[in-house]
Scaffold this motif. Structure first.
Motif, short mmCIF file in Angstrom:
data_model
loop_
_atom_site.label_atom_id
_atom_site.label_comp_id
_atom_site.label_asym_id
_atom_site.label_seq_id
_atom_site.Cartn_x
_atom_site.Cartn_y
_atom_site.Cartn_z
N ALA A 37 7.77 3.41 -7.62
CA ALA A 37 6.95 4.28 -6.78
C ALA A 37 6.39 3.51 -5.60
O ALA A 37 6.36 4.01 -4.46
CB ALA A 37 5.81 4.89 -7.61
N PHE A 38 5.98 2.26 -5.83
CA PHE A 38 5.44 1.47 -4.74
C PHE A 38 6.49 1.20 -3.66
O PHE A 38 6.28 1.47 -2.48
CB PHE A 38 4.87 0.14 -5.26
CG PHE A 38 4.50 -0.80 -4.14
CD1 PHE A 38 3.36 -0.57 -3.38
CD2 PHE A 38 5.31 -1.88 -3.83
CE1 PHE A 38 3.03 -1.42 -2.33
CE2 PHE A 38 4.98 -2.73 -2.78
CZ PHE A 38 3.84 -2.49 -2.03
N VAL A 39 7.65 0.69 -4.08
CA VAL A 39 8.64 0.32 -3.06
C VAL A 39 9.15 1.55 -2.33
O VAL A 39 9.45 1.50 -1.14
CB VAL A 39 9.81 -0.51 -3.65
CG1 VAL A 39 9.29 -1.83 -4.21
CG2 VAL A 39 10.61 0.27 -4.66
N ARG A 40 9.24 2.66 -3.05
CA ARG A 40 9.71 3.88 -2.39
C ARG A 40 8.76 4.37 -1.31
O ARG A 40 9.15 5.17 -0.46
CB ARG A 40 9.93 4.98 -3.42
CG ARG A 40 11.24 4.79 -4.15
CD ARG A 40 11.48 5.94 -5.10
NE ARG A 40 12.90 6.01 -5.43
CZ ARG A 40 13.39 6.68 -6.47
NH1 ARG A 40 12.56 7.34 -7.27
NH2 ARG A 40 14.68 6.71 -6.70
N SER A 41 7.53 3.94 -1.38
CA SER A 41 6.59 4.38 -0.35
C SER A 41 6.47 3.37 0.78
O SER A 41 5.71 3.58 1.72
CB SER A 41 5.21 4.60 -0.98
OG SER A 41 4.67 3.35 -1.37
#
Lengths: 195, 195, 195, 195
Positions: A37-41
């Motif tokens: 979720a972090f890297v996707r944002s």
């Protein structure tokens, strides 16, 4: 609409018992749900996509394979073979892994000799930036046309691989069944092989 | 130097007993010696050329095949698979025909699904117009990299198909053994497959 | 309908006063009507075709240019820029010459740096051999997408260059107005630039 | 040698006064040093690279531009224009941004109409996985050949943009001055434009 992407869920996204997950510390390419979720944002994510085709003895495309699967809502949608490239994984390895996952181990894909893709698709979560849309992420996807020579038996959650002549794959009705702009992408990929 | 081209002679150019020639009236693509001489002085001629390669299970090129043959002067030269496209013949048919002629019937070439060539070479009889030279004609050649999966047994006048790793094929010494600028062309073609 | 091809007639084909023809003996690339008829029945002819486009500052195609002209029967048809490559003429020179003939001297086309075409089209006079048809000849055509930066004023027999957004150029109605299968070819060429 | 990559440092990597940094909360594409270190250890990073060229009126490449800069150790190395694609940024925007950063605002690059790159390079931090190496990260780089029409004035830390004929750029001595395997990549990219 909760399902906006045509590619099949990756293992990381499945609601799994943590025990079933691969040991994350062994492979830095595995990401926890929070990390993903972090890297996707924050970063564009590298994807590969493949249009499986059958060719005749002269290399001419005779059939196009599209994945057909049901959404949780009971809708049927068509999809390309698609998935993320992991840390430390080559594009060829990622392409082979996703083809095997989606078409089964007996598909015998002929990964193209050239690493240059047939097309590059840029998916954005924000609408209007590109013809391609993916609610989950900004993805840069390298799209290949891949002849397969064996028999395809998709894993359970893809109900079917359906094969059709190129003209049927390019029919507006078929293209419209691919989500997130991938109908246009399929048309572009098939154009490179003269269809 | 009387031999300035690297491709093998085509049947039309061989000093043949006319009885051995195919019946010209059956195939308008066959040209008599006089006709061929005329068109070669007035029109660019369509050629196909192929760089035969072997690939691993992920499509990566592992070996490059080069034809090795003796000239009438006893020199050894390297050549690509090459030949003219006939009237009424598709590019795929011409590619297959010349691959079969030069590599034998058991080579099992995988003609690429895309008709777009890896490179286009323009051969001129007049020096200086292009890096590619062919004393006989102005030729526009579509160049493909073609994986072969079977065994190669070239016809008699090609003494050998030699296989070598891409790095050896790209060595300056090897490239220099291809006539008419085809060393440069081989380098360009192999570049498209990441070599 | 005697005119089934979308490209504009070349000077050789016009019913001209022989005095107006360029001196044939000065340029072996010029062919008399008889010679052209002969070679067209015996050899594939090399063509170049171009899809003129306008691009924004980031290279994105914003408009597609199509030639609009009347046939002798009074029908309006759309056409790509197209024409034969002469003996001794490079592909770039031929492309530039035909762009200048069809779009005028102030179009300022940006010929692509790569000689590899966006698509290769094979035209056959016999129906059914390919999606592309040309009653006059077997032609092998290298198709390029060419940004133009100036203003276009076609010569008299092309009534108009009409510019339209890519989506309009790809509309089935527009594609159907291109003869000989060139609607399909236009779609394929525009696919390479992400349209 | 701690600096083994040929691309110029990005702003995120410079030892800056935090006040000088852009407001991170305004643009999710900006990453702090810690975040960048994290993602670089877990995900392939999307890059664009460009080979600036000058072309003549027919699109033929006449000169190749290479960046020349000093490393902290005082060595001179050659580099391509290169940099990361940010979250939410299109490939075209990233290409333009890095060209402007490295060549100055008056370079007037002609970003290619096609999003398909001339080559794809995979950089790995672990040696031996690919011909391309980048100690910092696993990067998937889309490489374009970009004609520039204006004048180039690189920012301070690139000492020079040097222009040379394609043959000089392809000389083994020049290719060897590009770090991380980029000499091979330059050769491959120039092959696509017939050099």
């Amino acid at each position: 609409m909760p399902i906006d992407t045509a590619d099949l869920p990756e293992p990381e996204e499945l609601p799994d018992d943590p025990e079933d997950l691969p040991p994350e510390n062994l492979n830095p390419g595995w990401l926890s749900q929070d990390e993903l979720a972090f890297v996707r944002s924050r970063l564009p994510i590298v994807y590969v996509e493949a249009v499986p085709v059958r060719v005749d003895g002269l290399g001419q495309v005779t059939e196009v394979g599209l994945l057909l699967r049901g959404t949780p809502e009971g809708e049927m949608t068509r999809a390309l073979v698609a998935g993320r490239v992991r840390y430390g994984e080559s594009l060829r390895d990622a392409l082979f892994r996703h083809l095997e996952t989606d078409l089964g181990p007996m598909a015998f894909p002929q990964i193209p000799a050239s690493p240059v893709p047939a097309q590059v698709a840029e998916y954005f979560p924000m609408p209007g930036m590109s013809p391609y849309n993916d609610e989950r992420q900004h993805a840069v996807s390298l799209v290949y046309v891949v002849p397969v020579t064996g028999s395809c038996s998709p894993r359970q959650d893809a109900l079917e691989v359906s094969w059709m002549p190129p003209a049927d794959a390019l029919a507006p009705g078929t293209l419209a069944e691919l989500a997130g702009g991938r109908g246009r992408l399929l048309r572009q990929a098939l154009s490179t092989v003269g269809c």
